[in-house]
Design an enzyme around this catalytic site. Structure first.
Site, mmCIF file in Angstrom:
data_model
loop_
_atom_site.group_PDB
_atom_site.id
_atom_site.type_symbol
_atom_site.label_atom_id
_atom_site.label_comp_id
_atom_site.label_asym_id
_atom_site.label_seq_id
_atom_site.Cartn_x
_atom_site.Cartn_y
_atom_site.Cartn_z
ATOM 1 C CE LYS A 23 -1.827 1.667 4.014
ATOM 2 N NZ LYS A 23 -1.480 3.091 4.197
ATOM 3 C CG ASN A 24 2.176 2.699 3.526
ATOM 4 O OD1 ASN A 24 1.022 3.021 3.220
ATOM 5 N ND2 ASN A 24 2.539 2.438 4.772
ATOM 6 C CG ASP A 117 -4.082 10.475 11.111
ATOM 7 O OD1 ASP A 117 -3.411 10.552 12.157
ATOM 8 O OD2 ASP A 117 -3.734 9.820 10.130
HETATM 9 N N1 EPU Z 1 6.483 14.382 10.701
HETATM 10 C C1 EPU Z 1 6.628 15.710 11.050
HETATM 11 N N2 EPU Z 1 6.666 16.647 10.053
HETATM 12 C C2 EPU Z 1 6.576 16.315 8.738
HETATM 13 C C3 EPU Z 1 6.425 14.956 8.380
HETATM 14 C C4 EPU Z 1 6.386 13.996 9.391
HETATM 15 O O1 EPU Z 1 6.718 16.044 12.219
HETATM 16 O O2 EPU Z 1 6.631 17.217 7.884
HETATM 17 C C5 EPU Z 1 6.453 13.358 11.755
HETATM 18 C C6 EPU Z 1 5.081 12.649 11.792
HETATM 19 O O3 EPU Z 1 4.136 13.378 12.556
HETATM 20 C C7 EPU Z 1 5.437 11.318 12.419
HETATM 21 C C8 EPU Z 1 6.870 11.055 11.895
HETATM 22 O O4 EPU Z 1 7.357 12.321 11.453
HETATM 23 O O5 EPU Z 1 5.516 11.463 13.812
HETATM 24 C C9 EPU Z 1 6.956 10.056 10.782
HETATM 25 O O6 EPU Z 1 6.092 10.407 9.737
HETATM 26 P P1 EPU Z 1 6.383 10.045 8.231
HETATM 27 O O7 EPU Z 1 6.357 11.308 7.443
HETATM 28 O O8 EPU Z 1 7.570 9.162 8.128
HETATM 29 O O9 EPU Z 1 5.087 9.172 7.872
HETATM 30 P P2 EPU Z 1 4.089 9.341 6.662
HETATM 31 O O10 EPU Z 1 4.840 9.523 5.397
HETATM 32 O O11 EPU Z 1 3.036 10.329 7.014
HETATM 33 C C10 EPU Z 1 4.072 6.770 6.105
HETATM 34 C C11 EPU Z 1 3.052 5.676 6.009
HETATM 35 C C12 EPU Z 1 2.532 5.342 7.388
HETATM 36 C C13 EPU Z 1 3.707 4.916 8.262
HETATM 37 C C14 EPU Z 1 4.790 6.007 8.268
HETATM 38 C C15 EPU Z 1 6.034 5.606 9.028
HETATM 39 C C16 EPU Z 1 2.057 6.026 3.877
HETATM 40 C C17 EPU Z 1 0.832 6.347 3.085
HETATM 41 N N3 EPU Z 1 1.958 6.089 5.175
HETATM 42 O O12 EPU Z 1 3.400 7.900 6.657
HETATM 43 O O13 EPU Z 1 1.651 4.231 7.209
HETATM 44 O O14 EPU Z 1 3.249 4.690 9.565
HETATM 45 O O15 EPU Z 1 5.164 6.332 6.922
HETATM 46 O O16 EPU Z 1 6.621 4.479 8.471
HETATM 47 O O17 EPU Z 1 3.096 5.687 3.310
HETATM 48 C C18 EPU Z 1 -0.194 2.797 7.555
HETATM 49 O O18 EPU Z 1 0.107 2.205 6.516
HETATM 50 O O19 EPU Z 1 -1.050 2.323 8.369
HETATM 51 C C19 EPU Z 1 0.468 4.071 7.898
HETATM 52 C C20 EPU Z 1 0.008 4.923 8.807
#
Ligand code: EPU
Length: 418
Positions: A23-24, A117
């Site tokens: 998915k990701n 969220d």
């Molecule tokens: N964060 C910030 N600022 C930003 C971006 C992120 O503070 O600008 C923080 C977030 O709040 C979080 C941490 O950094 O605490 C990690 O976030 P990240 O950006 O790595 O996650 P994401 O890209 O929003 C993806 C996956 C998530 C998965 C995370 C971590 C997708 C669609 N989602 O989210 O997947 O938990 O990486 O590996 O790729 C799931 O599949 O159930 C899911 C939530």
């Protein structure tokens, strides 16, 4: 009542289950198509709700999207409509990664601000901060982020304070068509990022350092569409592995990459599960009762945060006390109250959960608060005595194709009521 699963627990799962594309990875690979006009094909695409939502996001920008079995065809027009509206972004915050491609292709983007969220606040400051360094300007207008860039985005060095998956992706998207070189320092190293880079390279992008913390992108003038097969979903594979383990079953997962689940499998082995692995498969035999283990979630190659709820469900019936520390999200423990209704003994304090293993769980109605917690509650139901009803099953549909069918093929008793 919304769609729910009715699970009769107590049967050890046995047999083989196949998993689909990640998915990701696929969600971002669909967005990557926006970078090149023409017809793209993605293979091994799972039939999940989030893919449907991303199809709507792409359609809104003017693409023609068609899913045939596990193939997805995206036809991208020369002129894009550079916006992602709030009703779509609210349903799937991953839509935020359209920012990079839209700015790169159109010089502007209007994307609703996702807000927080079920997992916590989830800011996007690293996405916008990096894009600003590359020449974009952002304004918040009535809840919408309006971005603009004069001419082309410009490559530069971007140090991410945390290896954010989404921010790394947006920087990649912005960098591939930028003027000059973009260096992403402290880049995310997740297998899904490596797969995305391989898709971008197939489109003609010049990127070095995939899977390391320093990724260098040399901007090119244009990219072309291509065919790409999505890597297997390690979270889907890991979820079925834990389902096998918690029922003291014997489950083989195929179509997966055990090398992407090293830490998670290591922790499962520490609980006494026996694991064999080969090229594209893994087999797990669960212990009668697991031994307690401690773990802390971290970016790859650490223990994946999206495997934490499933593992907590498993450890709830362990012999001994486990401590699970969540380092990525500030509100990930919301499902613990539901597990407690099933008899689990779990205390949370800040980012820690202390799980005192109990001998058995007892089925009851519970609500899935998010994708992984939903899977975790279902997994707990497979072990519990009696009937567990998991409500709000649409959360599970976001990330798992044929969840009930796959579990039933392993001998579980899961009925879906829509
Ligand atoms: N964060 C910030 N600022 C930003 C971006 C992120 O503070 O600008 C923080 C977030 O709040 C979080 C941490 O950094 O605490 C990690 O976030 P990240 O950006 O790595 O996650 P994401 O890209 O929003 C993806 C996956 C998530 C998965 C995370 C971590 C997708 C669609 N989602 O989210 O997947 O938990 O990486 O590996 O790729 C799931 O599949 O159930 C899911 C939530």
């Amino acid at each position: 009542m919304t769609a729910h699963l009715v699970i009769k627990g107590g049967t050890p799962l046995r047999g083989t289950v196949g998993v689909l594309g990640a998915k990701n990875a696929v969600l971002k690979e669909m967005v990557a198509c926006l970078l090149a006009p023409g017809r793209h094909r993605l293979g091994n695409v799972p039939g999940i709700l989030d893919v449907e939502l991303m199809c709507q996001v792409l359609t809104h920008t003017g693409c023609n999207v068609k899913q045939e079995g596990h193939d997805l065809f995206v036809v991208v027009p020369e002129e894009l409509n550079p916006e992602a509206p709030i009703d779509l972004v609210r349903q799937m915050r991953a839509s935020i990664v359209v920012l990079g491609p839209l700015l790169a292709r159109c010089g502007q983007a209007r994307v609703a601000l996702p807000g927080g969220d079920d997992l916590g606040a989830r800011p996007i400051d690293m996405h916008t901060g990096g894009l600003e360094r590359m020449g974009a300007d952002f304004e918040l207008v009535h809840g919408e982020l309006v971005g603009r860039v004069e001419g082309r985005l410009r490559g530069t060095e971007i140090e991410l304070p945390f290896p954010s998956v989404g921010a790394t992706e947006n920087m990649l998207f912005a960098g591939v068509l930028a003027e000059g070189e973009t260096v992403i320092v402290n880049a995310a190293r997740e297998p899904e990022i490596v797969d995305l880079i391989s898709q971008l390279q197939g489109m003609g992008a010049q990127i070095e350092g995939a899977g390391t913390s320093i990724v260098t992108v040399k901007g090119v003038d244009a990219l072309s569409p291509n065919d790409h097969v999505v890597i297997p979903d390690r979270l889907e594979a890991g979820t079925y592995a834990v389902a096998g383990a918690i029922t003291a079953g014997d489950v083989t997962v195929t179509g997966c990459r055990p090398e992407d689940l090293r830490m998670e499998l290591r922790k499962l082995e520490d609980t006494g599960a026996e694991i064999e692995r080969g090229d594209g498969w893994l087999r797990i035999v669960g212990p009668e009762r697991p031994k307690a283990v401690d773990l802390a979630t971290l970016p790859f190659p650490g223990f994946h945060t999206d495997m934490h709820p499933q593992m907590v469900a498993y450890l709830s019936i362990a012999e001994g006390t486990s401590v699970v520390t969540e380092n990525l999200y500030d509100a990930r423990f919301r499902y613990v109250g539901e597990l407690a209704r099933m008899g689990a003994d779990i205390v949370t304090e800040a980012q820690h959960a202390v799980i005192r293993g109990v001998e058995s769980l007892s089925g009851c109605p519970v609500l899935a608060p998010d994708i992984r917690a939903g899977a975790a509650l279902a997994i707990a139901g497979l072990r519990a005595e009696g009937i567990t009803e998991v409500g709000e099953v649409s959360h599970i549909d976001r990330g798992y194709e044929g969840f009930a069918e796959r579990l039933n093929a392993l001998g579980a008793s899961v009925e879906r009521h829509d």
